[in-house]
Design a protein around this motif. Structure first.
Motif, PDB file in Angstrom:
ATOM      1  N   ALA A 191       0.831  -1.205   0.000  1.00  0.00           N
ATOM      2  CA  ALA A 191       0.000   0.000   0.000  1.00  0.00           C
ATOM      3  C   ALA A 191       0.860   1.248   0.000  1.00  0.00           C
ATOM      4  O   ALA A 191       0.474   2.284  -0.553  1.00  0.00           O
ATOM      5  CB  ALA A 191      -0.930  -0.016   1.218  1.00  0.00           C
ATOM      6  N   ILE A 237       1.529   3.205  -3.179  1.00  0.00           N
ATOM      7  CA  ILE A 237       0.422   3.927  -3.808  1.00  0.00           C
ATOM      8  C   ILE A 237       0.264   5.257  -3.085  1.00  0.00           C
ATOM      9  O   ILE A 237       0.019   5.290  -1.884  1.00  0.00           O
ATOM     10  CB  ILE A 237      -0.878   3.118  -3.725  1.00  0.00           C
ATOM     11  CG1 ILE A 237      -0.700   1.754  -4.398  1.00  0.00           C
ATOM     12  CG2 ILE A 237      -2.031   3.881  -4.361  1.00  0.00           C
ATOM     13  CD1 ILE A 237      -1.765   0.754  -4.038  1.00  0.00           C
ATOM     14  N   ILE A 291      -9.078   4.904  -7.659  1.00  0.00           N
ATOM     15  CA  ILE A 291      -9.089   3.470  -7.945  1.00  0.00           C
ATOM     16  C   ILE A 291      -8.278   3.149  -9.195  1.00  0.00           C
ATOM     17  O   ILE A 291      -7.724   2.047  -9.318  1.00  0.00           O
ATOM     18  CB  ILE A 291     -10.515   2.885  -8.024  1.00  0.00           C
ATOM     19  CG1 ILE A 291     -11.299   3.415  -9.221  1.00  0.00           C
ATOM     20  CG2 ILE A 291     -11.276   3.140  -6.732  1.00  0.00           C
ATOM     21  CD1 ILE A 291     -12.614   2.656  -9.464  1.00  0.00           C
ATOM     22  N   GLU A 322      -5.390   4.630 -10.015  1.00  0.00           N
ATOM     23  CA  GLU A 322      -3.997   4.558  -9.577  1.00  0.00           C
ATOM     24  C   GLU A 322      -3.729   3.267  -8.813  1.00  0.00           C
ATOM     25  O   GLU A 322      -2.684   2.619  -8.998  1.00  0.00           O
ATOM     26  CB  GLU A 322      -3.669   5.772  -8.698  1.00  0.00           C
ATOM     27  CG  GLU A 322      -2.253   5.785  -8.125  1.00  0.00           C
ATOM     28  CD  GLU A 322      -1.158   5.901  -9.177  1.00  0.00           C
ATOM     29  OE1 GLU A 322       0.028   5.794  -8.785  1.00  0.00           O
ATOM     30  OE2 GLU A 322      -1.462   6.098 -10.378  1.00  0.00           O
ATOM     31  N   ILE A 323      -4.662   2.870  -7.956  1.00  0.00           N
ATOM     32  CA  ILE A 323      -4.497   1.618  -7.203  1.00  0.00           C
ATOM     33  C   ILE A 323      -4.463   0.423  -8.157  1.00  0.00           C
ATOM     34  O   ILE A 323      -3.611  -0.458  -8.053  1.00  0.00           O
ATOM     35  CB  ILE A 323      -5.617   1.494  -6.163  1.00  0.00           C
ATOM     36  CG1 ILE A 323      -5.404   2.541  -5.066  1.00  0.00           C
ATOM     37  CG2 ILE A 323      -5.661   0.088  -5.560  1.00  0.00           C
ATOM     38  CD1 ILE A 323      -6.614   2.791  -4.207  1.00  0.00           C
ATOM     39  N   LYS A 379      -1.157   0.127  -9.928  1.00  0.00           N
ATOM     40  CA  LYS A 379      -0.013  -0.288  -9.118  1.00  0.00           C
ATOM     41  C   LYS A 379      -0.056  -1.766  -8.718  1.00  0.00           C
ATOM     42  O   LYS A 379       0.988  -2.371  -8.445  1.00  0.00           O
ATOM     43  CB  LYS A 379       0.060   0.570  -7.852  1.00  0.00           C
ATOM     44  CG  LYS A 379       0.568   1.981  -8.092  1.00  0.00           C
ATOM     45  CD  LYS A 379       2.039   1.975  -8.465  1.00  0.00           C
ATOM     46  CE  LYS A 379       2.669   3.361  -8.383  1.00  0.00           C
ATOM     47  NZ  LYS A 379       2.140   4.313  -9.348  1.00  0.00           N
ATOM     48  N   THR A 429      -6.930   7.834  -0.125  1.00  0.00           N
ATOM     49  CA  THR A 429      -6.139   6.955  -0.999  1.00  0.00           C
ATOM     50  C   THR A 429      -5.526   5.818  -0.196  1.00  0.00           C
ATOM     51  O   THR A 429      -5.557   4.648  -0.605  1.00  0.00           O
ATOM     52  CB  THR A 429      -5.044   7.755  -1.722  1.00  0.00           C
ATOM     53  OG1 THR A 429      -5.645   8.730  -2.574  1.00  0.00           O
ATOM     54  CG2 THR A 429      -4.154   6.838  -2.556  1.00  0.00           C
ATOM     55  N   ALA A 453      -6.515   1.904  -0.820  1.00  0.00           N
ATOM     56  CA  ALA A 453      -5.458   0.948  -1.176  1.00  0.00           C
ATOM     57  C   ALA A 453      -5.388  -0.190  -0.171  1.00  0.00           C
ATOM     58  O   ALA A 453      -5.259  -1.368  -0.540  1.00  0.00           O
ATOM     59  CB  ALA A 453      -4.117   1.676  -1.259  1.00  0.00           C
TER      60      ALA A 453
END
Length: 519
Positions: free
Chosen positions: A40, A43, A304, A306-307, A310, A475, A479
């Motif tokens: 996590a 992120i 979501i 970006e998560i 990654k 965020t 994550a």
């Protein structure tokens, strides 16, 4: 005051880096599962902000909007889909039809005779209410014609009861080509307008009924694009005034686009995990027509995205599905279509749904959906397992000594269709047009008595309308939840593991105290 709430975007990295390693040590049965907190930590909010800036650029290039059915939404869809494909997801564009509506310019209502008068319009950008407003899904046209009253009750009855225009028989003797004057009452605006159109009316004015609370201009909707003539709502005072003369001539002009269009949800499936155990995250990608929608809901979509970008490479235990809904602003149309087209087997495979809609409001409160109705506000609890999702988010914020509050499942976002289907749901929200309370000010700072987002559904919902502290905190929470559920053998809801595993798994250390500690 909004400017004092907007932090520089650069602080988000530090905030996220500080909070993420503290939150989750992993489930008791994790075995060789990876370090969730460590993952996590990779992120961060700056990555989310990069996507939000791209959505702003898309809006700037497309008339300032990313609304469903516009080129701005198409470009947003394509950007998101490309990012997800790059991260290794199987991406599906799920098409569905919907009724598109846009008021292109301000409407006109004037009495030509007797005693000419021009009435004050409500502008298309949802500004202050005027004497009248264009109904959503009104047709377009410029009509000057005699006004004909249809089954009016003046003075109004003590309680709402008018049936004006509700039955085809109300239009017996109606002169085709006239403009129909109707009164709000016991049937829908669509029924009234459709009956008037069938009787040959060239335009419709529906004024409020007149009882206390039913006097101002009502910004109503016809529900779909089947009515093709101009239709406006009006205040009771305007309707009463127009009805007073024995005969009058009125000009009614609307300038709209009301038509059937097609849009798409973006659905991305990870290539890993048990396909019978789907962990689904979602956010709506569309904005309103009035603005670029960077907080509502570029913030949730970017988070979501970006998560997903990654963690797409991770061989997770459960299958991850990321959903970017279209036409949410028109009534949750994308998520409703998606859930309605799931088979019974696919619904059973969807173990939980996490929704993120407006996670960076400038005058924010950190709100967790109240899965068990522990706030006792009267709203129904979510399906079994929703309480467990709520407690996971509570644990996250409690670990940080960060305050939080509950928020109802009030049906205003895309969790609604999932709840209706019996799927456990939860998520985060930072407030919309509602007013921040003094207690929330004590927990989160900001300004009590002011909207959480004073740019809600307006053109000023830009990249400047974002609180980076709220974005960073949420965020991290999103994550963490995504990773916990991606690797968990004990998903929310009834325990379906073998009896031995269920007995040996240590219970999670949940803390269930809304409000938490101010941090």
């Amino acid at each position: 005051m909004r400017n004092t709430l907007r932090r520089g975007l650069g602080v988000a990295t530090a905030t996220t880096a500080l909070v993420l390693p503290l939150v989750w040590a992993g489930p008791a049965d994790a075995g060789s599962d990876p370090d969730i907190a460590g993952l996590a930590r990779t992120i961060s909010a700056p990555g989310v902000e990069k996507h939000m800036r791209k959505l702003q650029e898309i809006a700037n290039a497309n008339g300032g909007t990313r609304a469903a059915g516009t080129p701005g939404h198409v470009a947003s869809r394509d950007y998101v889909a490309a990012q997800l494909k790059k991260a290794g997801y199987k991406v599906t564009l799920q098409s569905f039809p919907f009724d598109f509506f846009e008021e292109k310019s301000t409407a006109t209502l004037q009495r030509i005779s007797p005693d000419p008068k021009v009435y004050t319009p409500t502008p298309p950008d949802n500004g202050s209410l005027g004497d009248f407003a264009t109904m959503t899904y009104s047709g377009s046209g410029d009509v000057t014609a005699p006004l004909q009253k249809v089954d009016l009750v003046l003075p109004p009855a003590p309680t709402p009861s008018s049936t004006s225009g509700c039955e085809a028989g109300d239009f017996a003797g109606f002169t085709p080509g006239n403009i129909a004057l109707l009164q709000r009452g016991t049937c829908t605006f669509q029924v009234k307008a459709a009956n008037a159109q069938a009787a040959g009316a060239r335009g419709v004015i529906i004024f409020n009924e007149g009882q206390p609370g039913r006097t101002e201009t009502n910004q109503g909707t016809l529900g779909d694009s089947s009515v093709t003539i101009p239709v406006v709502s009006a205040s009771f005072a305007v309707g009463e005034e127009l009805a007073a003369p024995a005969s009058s001539v009125v000009r009614l002009k609307t300038d709209t686009i009301s038509e059937r269009r097609t849009t798409q949800n973006v659905i991305a499936d990870s290539r890993w995990g048990d396909p019978n155990k789907v962990v689904q995250l979602g956010a709506h990608l569309d904005s309103v027509l009035a603005g670029p929608g960077i907080n509502d809901n570029g913030s949730g979509s970017a988070a979501i995205l970006e998560i997903a970008s990654k963690i797409g490479f991770l061989p997770t235990k459960n299958k991850l599905r990321f959903s970017f809904w279209s036409a949410e602003e028109l009534g949750l149309l994308g998520s409703e279509y998606y859930v309605a087209n799931l088979s019974a087997a696919d619904k059973a495979k969807t173990k939980l749904y996490l929704n993120f809609d407006m996670v960076a409001s400038p005058n924010y409160a950190l709100k967790i959906y109240d899965g068990d109705d522990s706030d006792a506000t009267g709203s129904p609890a979510g399906p079994a397992g929703s309480d467990e999702i709520e407690k996971l988010f509570e644990k996250y914020f409690d670990t940080l000594r960060q305050g939080h509050v509950g928020t109802d499942f009030d049906g205003r976002s895309d969790y609604g269709p999932f709840i209706d289907a019996g799927i456990p749901a939860g998520g985060l929200f930072t407030g919309a047009e509602g007013i921040k309370t003094p207690a929330e000010q004590a927990l989160f700072g900001g300004t009590a008595g002011v909207a959480y987002d004073s740019c809600y559904h307006q053109s000023c919902d830009t990249i400047a309308n974002v609180n980076s502290k709220a974005l960073a905190l949420n965020t991290g929470a999103i994550a963490t939840a995504a990773l916990v559920y991606a690797f968990s053998s004990d998903l929310p809801g009834p325990d379906t593991r073998p009896a031995t595993a269920a007995r040996t798994a240590a219970p999670p250390a949940h803390v269930h105290a809304h409000g938490g500690s101010a941090g």
